[in-house]
Write an enzyme that holds these catalytic residues in place. Structure first.
Site, PDB file in Angstrom:
ATOM      1  N   SER A 113     -17.003  78.374 -70.492  1.00 34.73           N
ATOM      2  CA  SER A 113     -17.787  77.770 -70.348  1.00 34.73           C
ATOM      3  C   SER A 113     -19.524  78.271 -69.770  1.00 34.73           C
ATOM      4  CB  SER A 113     -17.724  76.813 -69.106  1.00 34.73           C
ATOM      5  OG  SER A 113     -18.540  75.738 -68.684  1.00 34.73           O
ATOM      6  N   HIS A 114     -19.647  77.714 -69.347  1.00 34.09           N
ATOM      7  CA  HIS A 114     -21.669  78.034 -68.763  1.00 34.09           C
ATOM      8  C   HIS A 114     -21.784  79.757 -68.203  1.00 34.09           C
ATOM      9  CE1 HIS A 114     -18.495  77.305 -65.126  1.00 34.09           C
ATOM     10  NE2 HIS A 114     -19.435  77.526 -64.674  1.00 34.09           N
ATOM     11  N   ASP A 277     -24.055  73.337 -71.593  1.00 34.91           N
ATOM     12  CA  ASP A 277     -23.764  74.103 -71.765  1.00 34.91           C
ATOM     13  C   ASP A 277     -23.543  75.131 -72.433  1.00 34.91           C
ATOM     14  OD1 ASP A 277     -21.324  73.158 -71.498  1.00 34.91           O
ATOM     15  OD2 ASP A 277     -20.478  74.297 -70.039  1.00 34.91           O
ATOM     16  N   ASP A 279     -20.245  76.247 -74.114  1.00 36.51           N
ATOM     17  CA  ASP A 279     -18.361  75.237 -74.859  1.00 36.51           C
ATOM     18  C   ASP A 279     -19.460  73.989 -74.638  1.00 36.51           C
ATOM     19  OD1 ASP A 279     -18.289  75.040 -71.523  1.00 36.51           O
ATOM     20  OD2 ASP A 279     -16.164  74.272 -71.684  1.00 36.51           O
ATOM     21  N   ASP A 281     -19.438  70.963 -73.529  1.00 33.53           N
ATOM     22  CA  ASP A 281     -18.876  70.088 -71.737  1.00 33.53           C
ATOM     23  C   ASP A 281     -19.559  69.382 -71.201  1.00 33.53           C
ATOM     24  OD1 ASP A 281     -18.345  71.987 -70.785  1.00 33.53           O
ATOM     25  OD2 ASP A 281     -16.567  71.830 -70.367  1.00 33.53           O
ATOM     26  N   ARG A 282     -21.147  70.625 -70.823  1.00 37.31           N
ATOM     27  CA  ARG A 282     -21.249  69.765 -69.311  1.00 37.31           C
ATOM     28  C   ARG A 282     -22.777  69.423 -70.249  1.00 37.31           C
ATOM     29  NH1 ARG A 282     -21.658  73.266 -64.681  1.00 37.31           N
ATOM     30  NH2 ARG A 282     -19.365  74.015 -64.608  1.00 37.31           N
ATOM     31  N   LYS A 376     -15.088  66.793 -70.471  1.00 37.54           N
ATOM     32  CA  LYS A 376     -16.124  65.621 -70.096  1.00 37.54           C
ATOM     33  C   LYS A 376     -16.862  66.551 -71.601  1.00 37.54           C
ATOM     34  CE  LYS A 376     -17.042  70.317 -67.702  1.00 37.54           C
ATOM     35  NZ  LYS A 376     -16.453  71.131 -66.074  1.00 37.54           N
TER      36      LYS A 376
HETATM   37  C1  G1P Z   1     -16.930  74.871 -61.880  1.00 35.95           C
HETATM   38  C2  G1P Z   1     -17.576  73.227 -61.719  1.00 35.95           C
HETATM   39  C3  G1P Z   1     -16.426  71.855 -61.694  1.00 35.95           C
HETATM   40  C4  G1P Z   1     -15.953  72.564 -63.527  1.00 35.95           C
HETATM   41  C5  G1P Z   1     -15.759  73.743 -63.498  1.00 35.95           C
HETATM   42  C6  G1P Z   1     -15.538  74.400 -64.889  1.00 35.95           C
HETATM   43  O1  G1P Z   1     -15.522  75.110 -61.042  1.00 35.95           O
HETATM   44  O2  G1P Z   1     -17.051  73.685 -60.308  1.00 35.95           O
HETATM   45  O3  G1P Z   1     -16.597  70.860 -61.506  1.00 35.95           O
HETATM   46  O4  G1P Z   1     -14.950  71.303 -63.437  1.00 35.95           O
HETATM   47  O5  G1P Z   1     -16.809  74.622 -63.224  1.00 35.95           O
HETATM   48  O6  G1P Z   1     -16.300  73.446 -65.133  1.00 35.95           O
HETATM   49  P1  G1P Z   1     -15.579  76.178 -59.706  1.00 35.95           P
HETATM   50  O7  G1P Z   1     -16.842  76.747 -60.155  1.00 35.95           O
HETATM   51  O8  G1P Z   1     -16.297  74.823 -58.815  1.00 35.95           O
HETATM   52  O9  G1P Z   1     -14.441  75.737 -58.923  1.00 35.95           O
HETATM   53 ZN    ZN Z   2     -18.594  74.304 -70.151  1.00 39.32          ZN
END
Ligand code: G1P
Ligand code: ZN
Length: 543
Positions: A113-114, A277, A279, A281-282, A376
């Site tokens: 992801s991010h 981000d 991948d 989804d954000r 998302k």
């Molecule tokens: C974080 C975000 C959460 C999101 C997840 C995946 O998780 O806070 O809302 O669903 O990334 O993108 P966390 O690192 O807080 O467990």
């Molecule tokens: Zn992501």
């Protein structure tokens, strides 16, 4: 066909977190590490005959290597057909769409992801089920259980597939179909939104800047915003997916999306700004000189969704993760629809969406989505915003101000303390848990603590229970502080502190967010002893 059965050692560290298994690339490169987890997935899902699987990732370092291994293992585990994005690329929402559209048994998403990428960055793998959404806890638990006792895995002894060549190839008995990553996704977006209205908006000279952060949304954003909707060339920046995201952190928040934020607050600012981000989804949304807090964006999209063709009949219900601000609750109230409160993580929205209980849902962490897929969806959120701007002919600033004037404002911020020692983080949380009852009734600045609990979710669809989902401190005024540890990090622990204060329509709605939250911020430090225990006087990221 040549199926090899390879002996392996079971591991104890493959428990999926908030969103799949995330580790350093170096960990995934260790012998059998990826294979163990992939075999655990195949063993846990017990594929029916003739199953189709979707495989793709955000293009980060190790993506293609992992995909070649997964394809060979899928063939050895009896999968009939695999859809793979060209060059191994697929955004997370695009995977979700493909699974649903082609009736697949599920999908494997390669992404962290991010989190940063590159050889020293992070990698991740996540299984999505046949509804297109992240596997529910029962499935991730089954995968984890198998990973702790696995002794062998199956893999075909075949040459690599050319991931660049669109079309079909055979991998023994399994067909691999390399597909264009964008086209099915784009068709779905065209079916949801009024593309003509958005095209007309751009035709008037409306300007936009979309920061793909060198990550997966570049090809999607170029095709949809520039080529199809007529945003001027160069509207999409950092549009080429790079294995290390150009050395940047593909997390769309004001800190890491600085280039975009500087542009939107500068002299040459566009009318509309957005970023996604790693991948895809954000999303974050900006107007000229203004950043829209993700929780506000969720509330605004819910209140205005009916302006887009897909939602013209209205929204049947909404949901937010527990730490997300309660701005959306006010919208749901006004619309007379239910608003569900779930634990952090998209997987908890799946049952509500499948059961038709909600249309829109989201999280404070820049994630918004709807029942069109089971993830998302960053580009979806940007298009819904564009659709709303096109129909109302208002600026982003006007939309937000009108919203606050109608509903009041939930001042909201998240403070992250990253890379703190795991032991310290756990001690902080257990300290909070043990002081839960004694905190009630105490005065913290001007605020009095009304309740403190450890959030527990009872899924209204399947009755499953998720406990210990974060400590909620609720004040008599309705202000809130939530404390939880991240389930996605790979360096030590990350403490997340979520701060919220509501101001009604008759009060000052134009304060600077951190100023509005000052009293609650110091209450958080006092209640959780953050600076005392971590030695950190400031959070590392404020969003
Ligand atoms: C974080 C975000 C959460 C999101 C997840 C995946 O998780 O806070 O809302 O669903 O990334 O993108 P966390 O690192 O807080 O467990
Ligand atoms: Zn992501």
């Amino acid at each position: 066909m040549t199926i090899l059965t390879i002996k392996t050692q079971a591991l104890s560290d493959q428990k999926p977190g908030t969103s799949g298994l995330r580790k350093k690339v170096k960990q995934f490169q260790k012998k059998h590490y990826l294979e163990n987890f992939v075999q655990s997935i195949f063993s846990a899902i017990n594929c029916p005959e003739n199953s189709t699987l979707v495989v793709g990732g955000d293009g980060r370092y190790h993506n293609e290597t992992a995909i070649q291994t997964i394809l060979k293992m899928a063939a050895a585990n009896g999968i009939k057909r695999v859809l793979v994005g060209q060059n191994g690329l697929l955004s997370t929402p695009a995977v979700s769409n493909l699974i649903r559209k082609y009736g697949c048994v599920g999908g494997i998403v390669l992404s962290a992801s991010h989190n940063p990428g590159g050889p020293n960055g992070d990698f991740g793998i996540k299984f999505n089920a046949s509804n297109g959404g992240p596997a529910p806890e029962a499935v991730t638990d089954a995968i984890y259980t198998i990973s702790k006792s696995i002794s062998e895995y199956h893999i075909c002894d075949v040459v690599d597939v050319d991931l660049n060549a669109i079309g079909k190839t055979q991998l023994d008995d399994m067909t691999v179909e390399i597909i264009d990553p964008v086209s099915d996704y784009q068709k779905m977006m065209e079916s949801l939104f009024d593309f003509d209205a958005i095209r007309s908006l751009f035709a008037t000279g409306f300007t936009m800047k979309f920061d793909a952060m060198h990550a997966i949304t570049g090809p999607y954003a170029k095709a949809i915003f520039e080529d199809c909707l007529g945003a001027r060339e160069g509207s999409v920046i950092n549009s080429k997916p790079l294995p290390d995201f150009g050395g940047c952190h593909p997390d769309p928040n004001p800190v890491y999306a600085k280039e975009l934020v500087d542009h939107m607050f500068g002299d040459e600012a566009s009318d509309f700004g957005a970023a996604s981000d790693g991948d895809g989804d954000r999303n974050i949304i900006l107007g000229t000189g203004i950043y829209v807090a993700p929780s506000d964006s969720l509330a605004i999209l819910t209140a205005n969704a009916h302006l887009a063709p897909a939602y013209k009949e209205g929204v049947c219900g909404a949901a937010r993760s527990m730490p997300t601000s309660m701005a959306i609750d006010r919208v749901a109230d006004k619309l007379g629809i239910p608003c569900f409160e779930t634990p952090t993580g998209w997987k908890f929205f799946g049952n509500l969406l499948d059961a038709g209980k909600i249309t829109i849902c989201g999280e404070e962490s820049a994630g918004t989505g709807s029942d069109h897929v089971r993830e998302k969806d960053g580009v979806w959120a940007v298009l819904l915003w564009l659709n709303i701007l096109a129909v109302t002919q208002k600026s982003v600033l006007e939309i937000i101000t009108d919203h606050w004037n109608a509903y009041g404002r939930n001042y909201y911020s998240r403070h992250d303390y990253e890379a703190i020692d795991k032991g310290v983080a756990e001690a902080l949380m257990s300290g909070l848990r043990s002081r839960k009852n004694t905190l009630v009734g105490t005065k913290q600045g001007d605020e009095v603590v009304a309740t403190v609990d450890d959030f527990e979710y009872h899924d209204p669809v399947d009755g499953s229970i998720a406990s210990k989902q974060g400590i909620r401190v609720i004040f008599e005024s309705g202000s809130r502080i939530v404390f939880r540890l991240s389930g996605t990090g790979t360096d030590g622990a990350t403490l997340r502190v979520y701060l919220e204060r509501y101001q009604d329509v008759d009060s000052d709605l134009a304060l600077e967010t951190q100023t509005a939250l000052e009293a609650i911020i110091s209450a958080a430090d006092n209640i959780a002893e953050i600076s005392k225990l971590t030695g950190m006087s400031e959070p590392t990221v404020i969003s």
